[in-house]
Scaffold this active site. Structure first.
Site, mmCIF file in Angstrom:
data_model
loop_
_atom_site.group_PDB
_atom_site.id
_atom_site.type_symbol
_atom_site.label_atom_id
_atom_site.label_comp_id
_atom_site.label_asym_id
_atom_site.label_seq_id
_atom_site.Cartn_x
_atom_site.Cartn_y
_atom_site.Cartn_z
ATOM 1 N N ALA A 30 0.837 -1.200 0.000
ATOM 2 C CA ALA A 30 0.000 0.000 0.000
ATOM 3 C C ALA A 30 0.871 1.249 0.000
ATOM 4 O O ALA A 30 2.005 1.228 0.467
ATOM 5 C CB ALA A 30 -0.904 0.007 1.237
ATOM 6 N N ASP A 31 0.323 2.329 -0.551
ATOM 7 C CA ASP A 31 0.981 3.626 -0.420
ATOM 8 C C ASP A 31 0.054 4.520 0.408
ATOM 9 O O ASP A 31 -0.992 4.069 0.873
ATOM 10 C CB ASP A 31 1.316 4.238 -1.784
ATOM 11 N N SER A 32 0.425 5.774 0.593
ATOM 12 C CA SER A 32 -0.371 6.637 1.469
ATOM 13 C C SER A 32 -1.781 6.845 0.935
ATOM 14 O O SER A 32 -2.737 6.920 1.716
ATOM 15 C CB SER A 32 0.332 7.973 1.695
ATOM 16 N N HIS A 34 -3.531 4.634 -0.831
ATOM 17 C CA HIS A 34 -4.257 3.399 -0.523
ATOM 18 C C HIS A 34 -4.754 3.400 0.925
ATOM 19 O O HIS A 34 -5.890 3.003 1.195
ATOM 20 C CB HIS A 34 -3.353 2.164 -0.701
#
Length: 72
Positions: A30-32, A34
């Site tokens: 995940a990234d920020s 997400h």
């Protein structure tokens, strides 16, 4: 739909990979963005409000499940 399924579908990973000790960012990719989208999904799905301060602590699948269990 359970928490693991919501996370798996959102991140495009196999639900079997979504276990309590997994980190959304380090382990599940995940990234920020997400993580923000997932928080919104949890709020909508479980009819709860998650503060920004609380959201910052929800970094693992287990911490998310515990939070929702306590506040939903």
């Amino acid at each position: 739909m359970n928490i693991e399924t919501l996370i798996a579908e959102h991140l495009g990973v196999d639900v079997a990979e979504v276990t309590d000790e997994k980190s959304l960012i380090e382990d599940l990719g995940a990234d920020s963005l997400h993580t923000v989208e997932l928080i919104i999904q949890f709020e909508s799905h479980y009819d709860i409000e998650i503060s920004d301060e609380d959201a910052e602590t929800l970094t693992t699948v287990g911490s998310i499940k515990e939070y929702i269990k306590n506040y939903a």
